[in-house]
Design a protein around this motif. Structure first.
Motif, PDB file in Angstrom:
ATOM      1  N   THR A   1      16.235   9.897 -15.064  1.00  0.00           N
ATOM      2  CA  THR A   1      16.228  11.358 -14.611  1.00  0.00           C
ATOM      3  C   THR A   1      16.265  12.283 -15.631  1.00  0.00           C
ATOM      4  OG1 THR A   1      17.731  10.725 -12.808  1.00  0.00           O
ATOM      5  CG2 THR A   1      17.641  12.918 -13.282  1.00  0.00           C
ATOM      6  N   PRO A   2      16.791  12.142 -16.986  1.00  0.00           N
ATOM      7  CA  PRO A   2      16.726  13.308 -18.079  1.00  0.00           C
ATOM      8  C   PRO A   2      15.196  13.455 -18.442  1.00  0.00           C
ATOM      9  CG  PRO A   2      18.670  11.958 -18.511  1.00  0.00           C
ATOM     10  CD  PRO A   2      17.876  11.361 -17.031  1.00  0.00           C
ATOM     11  N   GLN A   3      14.591  12.182 -18.444  1.00  0.00           N
ATOM     12  CA  GLN A   3      13.090  12.339 -18.741  1.00  0.00           C
ATOM     13  C   GLN A   3      12.187  13.043 -17.852  1.00  0.00           C
ATOM     14  OE1 GLN A   3      11.284   8.630 -18.810  1.00  0.00           O
ATOM     15  NE2 GLN A   3       9.149   9.472 -19.489  1.00  0.00           N
ATOM     16  N   LEU A   4      12.443  13.027 -16.543  1.00  0.00           N
ATOM     17  CA  LEU A   4      11.846  13.781 -15.191  1.00  0.00           C
ATOM     18  C   LEU A   4      12.337  15.125 -15.483  1.00  0.00           C
ATOM     19  CD1 LEU A   4      10.550  14.130 -12.481  1.00  0.00           C
ATOM     20  CD2 LEU A   4      12.763  13.589 -11.439  1.00  0.00           C
ATOM     21  N   VAL A   5      13.424  15.634 -15.746  1.00  0.00           N
ATOM     22  CA  VAL A   5      14.071  17.057 -15.690  1.00  0.00           C
ATOM     23  C   VAL A   5      13.214  17.504 -16.969  1.00  0.00           C
ATOM     24  CG1 VAL A   5      15.838  18.497 -15.889  1.00  0.00           C
ATOM     25  CG2 VAL A   5      16.296  16.343 -14.511  1.00  0.00           C
ATOM     26  N   ALA A   6      13.046  16.729 -18.186  1.00  0.00           N
ATOM     27  CA  ALA A   6      12.454  17.562 -19.240  1.00  0.00           C
ATOM     28  C   ALA A   6      10.819  17.615 -18.965  1.00  0.00           C
ATOM     29  CB  ALA A   6      12.641  16.612 -20.194  1.00  0.00           C
ATOM     30  N   ALA A   7      10.442  17.049 -18.143  1.00  0.00           N
ATOM     31  CA  ALA A   7       9.088  17.106 -17.730  1.00  0.00           C
ATOM     32  C   ALA A   7       8.529  18.269 -16.760  1.00  0.00           C
ATOM     33  CB  ALA A   7       8.270  15.769 -17.517  1.00  0.00           C
TER      34      ALA A   7
ATOM     35  N   THR B   1       4.207  26.678  -3.548  1.00  0.00           N
ATOM     36  CA  THR B   1       5.188  26.448  -4.789  1.00  0.00           C
ATOM     37  C   THR B   1       6.065  25.515  -4.569  1.00  0.00           C
ATOM     38  OG1 THR B   1       4.894  28.745  -5.066  1.00  0.00           O
ATOM     39  CG2 THR B   1       6.558  27.570  -6.287  1.00  0.00           C
ATOM     40  N   ALA B   2       6.235  24.567  -5.462  1.00  0.00           N
ATOM     41  CA  ALA B   2       6.828  23.235  -5.447  1.00  0.00           C
ATOM     42  C   ALA B   2       8.299  23.243  -6.112  1.00  0.00           C
ATOM     43  CB  ALA B   2       6.156  22.035  -5.996  1.00  0.00           C
ATOM     44  N   PHE B   3       9.227  22.901  -5.644  1.00  0.00           N
ATOM     45  CA  PHE B   3      10.514  22.921  -6.585  1.00  0.00           C
ATOM     46  C   PHE B   3      11.096  21.369  -6.426  1.00  0.00           C
ATOM     47  CE2 PHE B   3       9.861  27.112  -4.643  1.00  0.00           C
ATOM     48  CZ  PHE B   3      10.111  27.807  -5.778  1.00  0.00           C
ATOM     49  N   PHE B   4      12.046  21.155  -7.399  1.00  0.00           N
ATOM     50  CA  PHE B   4      12.613  19.838  -7.260  1.00  0.00           C
ATOM     51  C   PHE B   4      14.180  19.993  -7.416  1.00  0.00           C
ATOM     52  CE2 PHE B   4       8.321  19.407  -8.352  1.00  0.00           C
ATOM     53  CZ  PHE B   4       7.969  17.985  -7.870  1.00  0.00           C
ATOM     54  N   GLY B   5      14.822  19.460  -6.431  1.00  0.00           N
ATOM     55  CA  GLY B   5      16.488  19.711  -6.324  1.00  0.00           C
ATOM     56  C   GLY B   5      16.801  18.343  -7.254  1.00  0.00           C
ATOM     57  N   ILE B   6      17.801  18.405  -7.948  1.00  0.00           N
ATOM     58  CA  ILE B   6      18.529  17.480  -8.758  1.00  0.00           C
ATOM     59  C   ILE B   6      19.996  17.138  -8.698  1.00  0.00           C
ATOM     60  CG2 ILE B   6      19.000  16.683 -11.338  1.00  0.00           C
ATOM     61  CD1 ILE B   6      15.932  16.988 -10.459  1.00  0.00           C
TER      62      ILE B   6
ATOM     63  N   SER C   1      10.720  25.205 -11.705  1.00  0.00           N
ATOM     64  CA  SER C   1      10.964  24.328 -10.477  1.00  0.00           C
ATOM     65  C   SER C   1      12.354  23.682 -10.223  1.00  0.00           C
ATOM     66  CB  SER C   1       9.895  23.389 -10.494  1.00  0.00           C
ATOM     67  OG  SER C   1      10.172  22.201 -11.407  1.00  0.00           O
ATOM     68  N   LEU C   2      13.178  23.796 -11.338  1.00  0.00           N
ATOM     69  CA  LEU C   2      14.281  23.030 -11.121  1.00  0.00           C
ATOM     70  C   LEU C   2      15.557  23.621 -10.306  1.00  0.00           C
ATOM     71  CD1 LEU C   2      14.385  22.075 -14.876  1.00  0.00           C
ATOM     72  CD2 LEU C   2      14.014  20.536 -12.907  1.00  0.00           C
ATOM     73  N   LEU C   3      16.085  22.892  -9.493  1.00  0.00           N
ATOM     74  CA  LEU C   3      17.288  23.391  -8.581  1.00  0.00           C
ATOM     75  C   LEU C   3      18.427  22.390  -8.675  1.00  0.00           C
ATOM     76  CD1 LEU C   3      15.072  24.118  -5.015  1.00  0.00           C
ATOM     77  CD2 LEU C   3      15.661  25.619  -6.917  1.00  0.00           C
ATOM     78  N   ALA C   4      19.530  22.960  -8.585  1.00  0.00           N
ATOM     79  CA  ALA C   4      21.021  22.183  -8.608  1.00  0.00           C
ATOM     80  C   ALA C   4      21.415  21.953  -7.365  1.00  0.00           C
ATOM     81  CB  ALA C   4      21.833  22.524  -9.523  1.00  0.00           C
ATOM     82  N   GLU C   5      21.824  20.634  -6.788  1.00  0.00           N
ATOM     83  CA  GLU C   5      22.131  20.505  -5.735  1.00  0.00           C
ATOM     84  C   GLU C   5      23.341  19.452  -5.627  1.00  0.00           C
ATOM     85  OE1 GLU C   5      19.796  17.144  -3.583  1.00  0.00           O
ATOM     86  OE2 GLU C   5      18.462  18.960  -3.981  1.00  0.00           O
ATOM     87  N   SER C   6      24.102  19.425  -4.409  1.00  0.00           N
ATOM     88  CA  SER C   6      25.169  18.418  -4.539  1.00  0.00           C
ATOM     89  C   SER C   6      24.790  17.291  -3.481  1.00  0.00           C
ATOM     90  CB  SER C   6      26.313  19.046  -4.005  1.00  0.00           C
ATOM     91  OG  SER C   6      26.269  19.367  -2.662  1.00  0.00           O
ATOM     92  N   ASP C   7      24.066  17.568  -2.437  1.00  0.00           N
ATOM     93  CA  ASP C   7      23.646  16.576  -1.471  1.00  0.00           C
ATOM     94  C   ASP C   7      24.915  16.024  -0.735  1.00  0.00           C
ATOM     95  OD1 ASP C   7      21.927  15.297   0.509  1.00  0.00           O
ATOM     96  OD2 ASP C   7      21.508  13.434  -0.944  1.00  0.00           O
TER      97      ASP C   7
END
Length: 324
Positions: free
Chosen positions: A283-289, A269-274, A294-300
């Protein structure tokens, strides 16, 4: 059972089950409520005697709960004293919570200038053997921790590093693998800005070894991927890690699809940290797609975690047209 008055507000009743005494009209507006916790015909109040001594309290006959969000709101209950009874007519209102309550799915709190007062909502990710002990010190209070070797410092992984990493992960059965990955612009002994060419072969071997370890131990992996999507996808297809979070991802939707297919080919399973640190106009276009789940919130980041995660969450919500 329950009744609504003409203007659609439900009256709260005495919880003793003996009577049906209406409270003032200070409660959530509209709608019908669920049944009482006990039978209204009861004269022994068995439910109440079982429930209340257990350190709990019950709120009965509340209307309009469909107007209260599943998360993000606080019920404020004013319950007057009720002499000689087991319950009374409360006043119930709701207010939206101002606290986000989100998990920072990728941070580097081990590098904070001051230790975080609480790491309860942080996933703390290491960068190499040199900070594994610092990450481990945060493990008892962190949401989760990750141990691995970052591609920027792949050459710091001395002989025996893989056995040491495996031992660390076995000692920490909930730990993730990472931060690991591939970076076109930095690696080996060349952190960003040094001007030295990255050692891509070394990166690849270090990365694949960690992916294989994640598969062996059934651990999630947090992956750093900069301009090496095809190489990362190839490594994942070969090693088949079960769960992969592509942290700080800001590639194209097409690149994300390549990575998703690579992970899913191995049953993962794939996830994507934003995060906003790596965000751009696209980035908004990526997040919408991306798939919603799969969407994760992060600070890095190594500080200001809550504010940075709030910014990332806002970015995600606006791109998806979600409310906060």
């Amino acid at each position: 059972t329950t009744q609504t008055c003409p203007h659609g507000r439900l009256h709260a009743y005495d919880a003793s089950g003996g009577g049906q005494r209406a409270s003032p009209h200070n409660h959530l507006p509209g709608g019908r409520a669920p049944q009482s916790a006990g039978s209204h015909a009861s004269t022994t109040f068995d439910t109440h005697y079982a429930w209340l001594p257990a350190g709990r309290f019950g709120i009965e006959n509340i209307a309009n709960l469909d107007k209260v969000p599943a998360a993000g709101a606080t019920l404020v209950i004013g319950a007057p004293k009720h002499r000689g009874g087991s319950g009374g007519p409360p006043r119930v209102s709701r207010r939206r919570s101002t606290a986000l309550g989100a998990v920072d799915t990728h941070c580097h709190a081990q590098f904070a200038s001051e230790p975080p007062t609480s790491a309860a909502e942080l996933v703390v990710c290491s960068t190499g053997p040199g900070d594994w002990d610092a990450v481990s010190a945060l493990a008892p209070t962190a949401k989760a921790v990750a141990y691995g070797v970052h591609p920027w410092w792949a050459c710091d992984a001395s002989e025996g590093w893989l056995d040491a990493l495996k031992g660390r992960l076995i000692e920490s059965p909930t730990a993730l693998v990472g931060e690991c990955g591939l970076d076109k612009f930095a690696g080996g002994r060349s952190p960003p800005g040094s001007g030295e060419p990255p050692d891509l072969e070394l990166q690849d071997s270090i990365f694949r070894a960690q992916l294989a370890l994640a598969r062996e131990l059934d651990r999630a992996v947090t992956v750093h991927c900069v301009k090496r999507v095809d190489a990362v996808a190839a490594a994942i297809r070969a090693e088949r890690p079960p769960r992969v979070a592509f942290h700080g991802f800001n590639g194209s939707p097409e690149s994300a699809s390549v990575l998703i297919r690579a992970v899913e080919a191995g049953g993962g399973t794939a996830f994507f940290g934003i995060n906003t640190a790596h965000a751009s106009k696209k980035t908004p276009q990526l997040v919408a797609a991306l798939p919603e789940a799969s969407l994760l919130a992060e600070s890095d980041a190594s500080g200001e975690f809550e504010a940075r995660v709030a910014d990332a969450t806002k970015l995600i919500a606006e791109a998806r047209d979600w409310s906060l």
